[in-house]
Design a protein around this motif. Structure first.
Motif, PDB file in Angstrom:
ATOM      1  N   GLU A 179       0.810  -1.215   0.000  1.00  0.00           N
ATOM      2  CA  GLU A 179       0.000   0.000   0.000  1.00  0.00           C
ATOM      3  C   GLU A 179       0.846   1.268   0.000  1.00  0.00           C
ATOM      4  O   GLU A 179       0.326   2.366  -0.204  1.00  0.00           O
ATOM      5  CB  GLU A 179      -0.968  -0.002   1.186  1.00  0.00           C
ATOM      6  CG  GLU A 179      -2.085  -1.031   1.050  1.00  0.00           C
ATOM      7  CD  GLU A 179      -3.117  -0.935   2.157  1.00  0.00           C
ATOM      8  OE1 GLU A 179      -3.425   0.197   2.584  1.00  0.00           O
ATOM      9  OE2 GLU A 179      -3.613  -1.984   2.599  1.00  0.00           O
ATOM     10  N   ALA A 180       2.147   1.131   0.200  1.00  0.00           N
ATOM     11  CA  ALA A 180       3.031   2.302   0.120  1.00  0.00           C
ATOM     12  C   ALA A 180       3.356   2.672  -1.321  1.00  0.00           C
ATOM     13  O   ALA A 180       3.780   3.799  -1.592  1.00  0.00           O
ATOM     14  CB  ALA A 180       4.328   2.026   0.880  1.00  0.00           C
ATOM     15  N   ILE A 181       3.153   1.743  -2.253  1.00  0.00           N
ATOM     16  CA  ILE A 181       3.674   1.931  -3.608  1.00  0.00           C
ATOM     17  C   ILE A 181       2.986   3.068  -4.358  1.00  0.00           C
ATOM     18  O   ILE A 181       3.655   3.931  -4.946  1.00  0.00           O
ATOM     19  CB  ILE A 181       3.574   0.614  -4.402  1.00  0.00           C
ATOM     20  CG1 ILE A 181       4.504  -0.433  -3.787  1.00  0.00           C
ATOM     21  CG2 ILE A 181       3.938   0.848  -5.867  1.00  0.00           C
ATOM     22  CD1 ILE A 181       4.385  -1.813  -4.411  1.00  0.00           C
ATOM     23  N   VAL A 182       1.665   3.091  -4.363  1.00  0.00           N
ATOM     24  CA  VAL A 182       0.967   4.142  -5.117  1.00  0.00           C
ATOM     25  C   VAL A 182       1.250   5.530  -4.544  1.00  0.00           C
ATOM     26  O   VAL A 182       1.614   6.451  -5.295  1.00  0.00           O
ATOM     27  CB  VAL A 182      -0.548   3.866  -5.182  1.00  0.00           C
ATOM     28  CG1 VAL A 182      -1.286   5.073  -5.771  1.00  0.00           C
ATOM     29  CG2 VAL A 182      -0.821   2.627  -6.028  1.00  0.00           C
ATOM     30  N   PRO A 183       1.128   5.740  -3.213  1.00  0.00           N
ATOM     31  CA  PRO A 183       1.444   7.076  -2.688  1.00  0.00           C
ATOM     32  C   PRO A 183       2.866   7.525  -2.988  1.00  0.00           C
ATOM     33  O   PRO A 183       3.087   8.674  -3.382  1.00  0.00           O
ATOM     34  CB  PRO A 183       1.213   6.925  -1.178  1.00  0.00           C
ATOM     35  CG  PRO A 183       0.235   5.812  -1.056  1.00  0.00           C
ATOM     36  CD  PRO A 183       0.588   4.862  -2.159  1.00  0.00           C
TER      37      PRO A 183
END
Length: 322
Positions: A179-183
């Motif tokens: 979930e860190a990838i897109v931000p």
């Protein structure tokens, strides 16, 4: 994304260093900076009916002079050359529970990212941004970009944060860590301008005394296949849309967090030296996985690089466990 940018300030030069990153982001996305001053002044204390227990006097007793001083401080910051031409909103709040006040502001004003220093002025009257930053990052519903200054000369490092941005993204194979990838992809693209930024996906395989060399080798191969597949999907989606380069590496080490700090500093395996770290505050544990929360805490304390922290969606994990 990242149009509404919150910068908590405690009046210290250290906390103000977050303004360099915040201003750069605001210019890149044509966003609005919200400067938040929690006016947690040295209130007069009055004792309760319980001996030895003291509680703050009514917040309404804060003097006009104190409030004017806080507003004047934000006026000075807002009129500085660093923020020239930006949309700036100034807010002063009289609160005692500083992290709660910041979290409430995030929700009530629909903020999209918090940018803050991790150390400020200590004492009863000021934010202790080291602990506040961690509490905010672990509880914020939006990404928190933290800059930890260890030495005064590191102010120069922030102001000269290279373009484009090359981010280290630690993963553990879990959807929560991803979930860190897109931000971070959106942040890297915004801050890199016309340059080509990159994401360096890294997974650390922690050796176990209960596994043979063959089993450890299989774990490495599994991690490499996982990252290769993930990188391929990103190259066909996020990376293609925002012109990002994707790299990935697998390492084996007992000391997961120190190894990540070393990789971030050395730039090992990256397209260029790292100048940002991004990760979630929790992930998947287990014999060959690292617990993201403890790793994130260590990295936040040890690295001089800015760290983007994202709290993963707890509802998806709860549905998975139910």
């Amino acid at each position: 994304m990242f149009q509404q940018i919150l910068v908590p300030l405690d009046g210290s030069a250290c906390s103000e260093q977050a303004l360099v990153l915040a201003a750069r982001l605001a210019r890149a996305v044509d966003g609005t900076l919200y400067l938040l001053r929690i006016a947690n002044q040295e209130y007069t204390y009055a004792s309760t009916s319980v001996a030895g227990v003291f509680v703050p006097a009514d917040l309404a007793e804060m003097t006009d002079l104190e409030m004017k001083g806080d507003h004047a401080y934000l006026d000075k910051i807002a009129s500085s050359p660093l923020l020239a031409g930006l949309n700036v909103v100034k807010e002063v709040r009289a609160e005692l529970a500083i992290p709660d006040a910041i979290l409430n502001f995030i929700t009530s004003h629909h903020m999209e990212i918090v940018v803050m220093g991790s150390h400020g002025r200590g004492g009863l009257a000021r934010l202790v941004l080291g602990s506040v930053a961690q509490k905010i990052a672990w509880n914020s519903p939006i990404p928190v970009l933290v800059h930890r200054v260890q030495k005064p000369e590191q102010d120069e490092q922030v102001s000269e944060l290279a373009t484009p941005i090359h981010a280290l993204v630690p993963l553990d194979g879990s959807p929560q860590a991803e979930e860190a990838i897109v931000p971070v992809g959106l942040l890297v693209a915004a801050l890199s301008g016309a340059g080509v930024g990159s994401l360096h996906l890294v997974q650390i395989i922690k050796p176990s005394a209960h596994h043979t060399d063959e089993q450890h080798g299989q774990a490495r191969e599994e991690a490499e296949r996982y990252l290769q597949d993930l990188a391929g999907r990103l190259r066909g989606g996020l990376a293609s849309t925002f012109q990002l380069e994707i790299k990935f590496s697998v390492y084996s080490d007992e000391q997961v967090a120190p190894t990540l700090v070393h990789i971030a500093a050395s730039g090992d395996g990256a397209a260029a030296p790292h100048n940002l770290i991004a990760m979630t505050t929790s992930g998947r544990g287990g014999k060959r996985r690292f617990i993201m929360g403890s790793v994130a805490e260590h990295i936040l304390q040890k690295t001089p690089l800015p760290v983007l922290l994202i709290k993963p969606d707890e509802t998806s994990e709860q549905r998975k466990d139910s």
